[in-house]
Design a protein around this motif. Structure first.
Motif, PDB file in Angstrom:
ATOM      1  N   PRO A   1       0.817  -1.225   0.000  1.00 34.38           N
ATOM      2  CA  PRO A   1       0.000   0.000   0.000  1.00 34.38           C
ATOM      3  C   PRO A   1       0.850   1.275   0.000  1.00 34.38           C
ATOM      4  N   PHE A   2       2.007   1.236   0.666  1.00 31.69           N
ATOM      5  CA  PHE A   2       2.885   2.407   0.674  1.00 31.69           C
ATOM      6  C   PHE A   2       3.325   2.756  -0.743  1.00 31.69           C
ATOM      7  N   TRP A   3       3.770   1.751  -1.495  1.00 28.22           N
ATOM      8  CA  TRP A   3       4.252   2.030  -2.855  1.00 28.22           C
ATOM      9  C   TRP A   3       3.137   2.553  -3.744  1.00 28.22           C
ATOM     10  N   LEU A   4       1.933   2.020  -3.588  1.00 28.94           N
ATOM     11  CA  LEU A   4       0.801   2.553  -4.346  1.00 28.94           C
ATOM     12  C   LEU A   4       0.574   4.024  -3.984  1.00 28.94           C
ATOM     13  N   SER A   5       0.662   4.353  -2.705  1.00 27.72           N
ATOM     14  CA  SER A   5       0.439   5.733  -2.259  1.00 27.72           C
ATOM     15  C   SER A   5       1.514   6.686  -2.769  1.00 27.72           C
ATOM     16  N   GLN A   6       2.660   6.157  -3.153  1.00 29.65           N
ATOM     17  CA  GLN A   6       3.755   6.965  -3.668  1.00 29.65           C
ATOM     18  C   GLN A   6       3.711   7.101  -5.193  1.00 29.65           C
ATOM     19  N   GLY A   7       2.663   6.533  -5.803  1.00 24.98           N
ATOM     20  CA  GLY A   7       2.502   6.667  -7.243  1.00 24.98           C
ATOM     21  C   GLY A   7       3.123   5.561  -8.071  1.00 24.98           C
ATOM     22  N   TYR A   8       3.570   4.500  -7.440  1.00 28.60           N
ATOM     23  CA  TYR A   8       4.127   3.360  -8.176  1.00 28.60           C
ATOM     24  C   TYR A   8       2.984   2.483  -8.660  1.00 28.60           C
ATOM     25  N   ILE A   9       3.141   1.939  -9.859  1.00 26.99           N
ATOM     26  CA  ILE A   9       2.098   1.100 -10.437  1.00 26.99           C
ATOM     27  C   ILE A   9       2.598  -0.336 -10.578  1.00 26.99           C
ATOM     28  N   ILE A  10       1.652  -1.252 -10.600  1.00 24.59           N
ATOM     29  CA  ILE A  10       1.990  -2.667 -10.731  1.00 24.59           C
ATOM     30  C   ILE A  10       2.364  -2.946 -12.180  1.00 24.59           C
ATOM     31  N   ARG A  11       3.523  -3.544 -12.368  1.00 23.98           N
ATOM     32  CA  ARG A  11       3.959  -3.975 -13.691  1.00 23.98           C
ATOM     33  C   ARG A  11       3.569  -5.443 -13.895  1.00 23.98           C
ATOM     34  N   LYS A  12       3.942  -6.284 -12.920  1.00 25.78           N
ATOM     35  CA  LYS A  12       3.615  -7.714 -12.974  1.00 25.78           C
ATOM     36  C   LYS A  12       3.582  -8.246 -11.547  1.00 25.78           C
ATOM     37  N   GLU A  13       2.947  -9.398 -11.391  1.00 27.31           N
ATOM     38  CA  GLU A  13       2.916 -10.072 -10.098  1.00 27.31           C
ATOM     39  C   GLU A  13       3.328 -11.520 -10.281  1.00 27.31           C
ATOM     40  N   LYS A  14       3.987 -12.046  -9.273  1.00 28.27           N
ATOM     41  CA  LYS A  14       4.405 -13.444  -9.272  1.00 28.27           C
ATOM     42  C   LYS A  14       3.752 -14.117  -8.068  1.00 28.27           C
ATOM     43  N   PRO A  15       2.738 -14.934  -8.326  1.00 27.12           N
ATOM     44  CA  PRO A  15       2.076 -15.600  -7.199  1.00 27.12           C
ATOM     45  C   PRO A  15       3.014 -16.609  -6.542  1.00 27.12           C
ATOM     46  N   GLY A  16       2.669 -17.015  -5.355  1.00 24.20           N
ATOM     47  CA  GLY A  16       3.473 -17.985  -4.618  1.00 24.20           C
ATOM     48  C   GLY A  16       3.698 -17.525  -3.203  1.00 24.20           C
ATOM     49  N   ASP A  17       4.572 -18.209  -2.512  1.00 21.85           N
ATOM     50  CA  ASP A  17       4.833 -17.914  -1.104  1.00 21.85           C
ATOM     51  C   ASP A  17       5.299 -16.483  -0.864  1.00 21.85           C
ATOM     52  N   LEU A  18       6.102 -15.935  -1.773  1.00 20.61           N
ATOM     53  CA  LEU A  18       6.646 -14.594  -1.557  1.00 20.61           C
ATOM     54  C   LEU A  18       5.720 -13.476  -2.057  1.00 20.61           C
ATOM     55  N   GLU A  19       4.688 -13.825  -2.831  1.00 22.57           N
ATOM     56  CA  GLU A  19       3.727 -12.822  -3.314  1.00 22.57           C
ATOM     57  C   GLU A  19       4.437 -11.580  -3.855  1.00 22.57           C
ATOM     58  N   THR A  20       5.369 -11.780  -4.783  1.00 17.88           N
ATOM     59  CA  THR A  20       6.191 -10.690  -5.294  1.00 17.88           C
ATOM     60  C   THR A  20       5.392  -9.822  -6.265  1.00 17.88           C
ATOM     61  N   VAL A  21       5.519  -8.512  -6.075  1.00 18.43           N
ATOM     62  CA  VAL A  21       4.873  -7.539  -6.950  1.00 18.43           C
ATOM     63  C   VAL A  21       5.977  -6.651  -7.522  1.00 18.43           C
ATOM     64  N   TYR A  22       6.031  -6.567  -8.851  1.00 16.96           N
ATOM     65  CA  TYR A  22       6.996  -5.718  -9.548  1.00 16.96           C
ATOM     66  C   TYR A  22       6.289  -4.425  -9.899  1.00 16.96           C
ATOM     67  N   MET A  23       6.896  -3.308  -9.507  1.00 17.86           N
ATOM     68  CA  MET A  23       6.259  -2.004  -9.645  1.00 17.86           C
ATOM     69  C   MET A  23       7.232  -1.010 -10.263  1.00 17.86           C
ATOM     70  N   ASP A  24       6.688   0.076 -10.804  1.00 15.32           N
ATOM     71  CA  ASP A  24       7.557   1.128 -11.319  1.00 15.32           C
ATOM     72  C   ASP A  24       6.842   2.462 -11.323  1.00 15.32           C
ATOM     73  N   LYS A  25       7.635   3.486 -11.549  1.00 18.06           N
ATOM     74  CA  LYS A  25       7.117   4.856 -11.600  1.00 18.06           C
ATOM     75  C   LYS A  25       7.936   5.624 -12.628  1.00 18.06           C
ATOM     76  N   ARG A  26       7.243   6.291 -13.531  1.00 18.28           N
ATOM     77  CA  ARG A  26       7.912   7.170 -14.491  1.00 18.28           C
ATOM     78  C   ARG A  26       8.210   8.482 -13.780  1.00 18.28           C
ATOM     79  N   LEU A  27       9.366   9.020 -14.036  1.00 24.52           N
ATOM     80  CA  LEU A  27       9.750  10.304 -13.472  1.00 24.52           C
ATOM     81  C   LEU A  27       9.587  11.367 -14.549  1.00 24.52           C
ATOM     82  N   THR A  28       9.102  12.520 -14.156  1.00 27.32           N
ATOM     83  CA  THR A  28       8.983  13.629 -15.109  1.00 27.32           C
ATOM     84  C   THR A  28       9.998  14.679 -14.732  1.00 27.32           C
TER      85      THR A  28
END
Length: 152
Positions: free
Chosen positions: A118-145
């Protein structure tokens, strides 16, 4: 902090960048680690960036590698969370990235981390991809202007 956040991952604190912090974050001019300190000098929070090297298979080819920084090591002492420390650290790292000329920042987090996703979402980062499993990894990014000064 790593052992607190990832108690079920053996040797989580044994990483190249942590064993070689000067080589990873001080010597290169395109890498940096920022820290927040208590008045006693105790580190209470960190965040770092290094150039992204397209090493993560799940997002390989998604980024303009020379123009992308990878954010990592964003931790705040659990007793001091939700006081704005992480937001200030991230703002500082984003400003550094803009000044250096990075166009995007990528990161990965895990849904099980308390407050992380939730912190990363609040900072303007968006989900690029997710990897299900035990670690529940979420890959995120943010374009800089790039900030432009007004012309008068």
């Amino acid at each position: 902090m790593l052992k607190e956040v990832y108690p079920n991952i053996p040797d989580v604190a044994v990483r190249w960048d942590l064993a070689n912090m000067e080589e990873a974050y001080v010597i290169p001019d395109n890498s940096v680690m920022f820290a927040a300190f208590e008045s006693s000098g105790q580190v209470v929070g960190t965040v770092a960036i290094r150039p992204y090297d397209d090493r993560i298979e799940m997002v390989r080819g998604c980024y303009d590698v020379p123009a992308t920084a990878e954010l990592s090591r964003c931790y705040v002492n659990s007793s001091l969370r939700r006081q704005g420390i992480a937001g200030k650290l991230v703002a500082a790292i984003e400003e550094y990235c803009q000044q250096y000329g990075y166009q995007a920042i990528c990161l990965h987090t895990h849904r099980f981390l308390p407050g992380g996703f939730p912190f990363w979402l609040s900072q303007g980062y968006i989900i690029r991809k997710e990897k299900p499993g035990d670690l529940e990894t979420v890959y995120m990014d943010k374009r800089l202007t790039q900030q432009c000064s007004p012309i008068f």
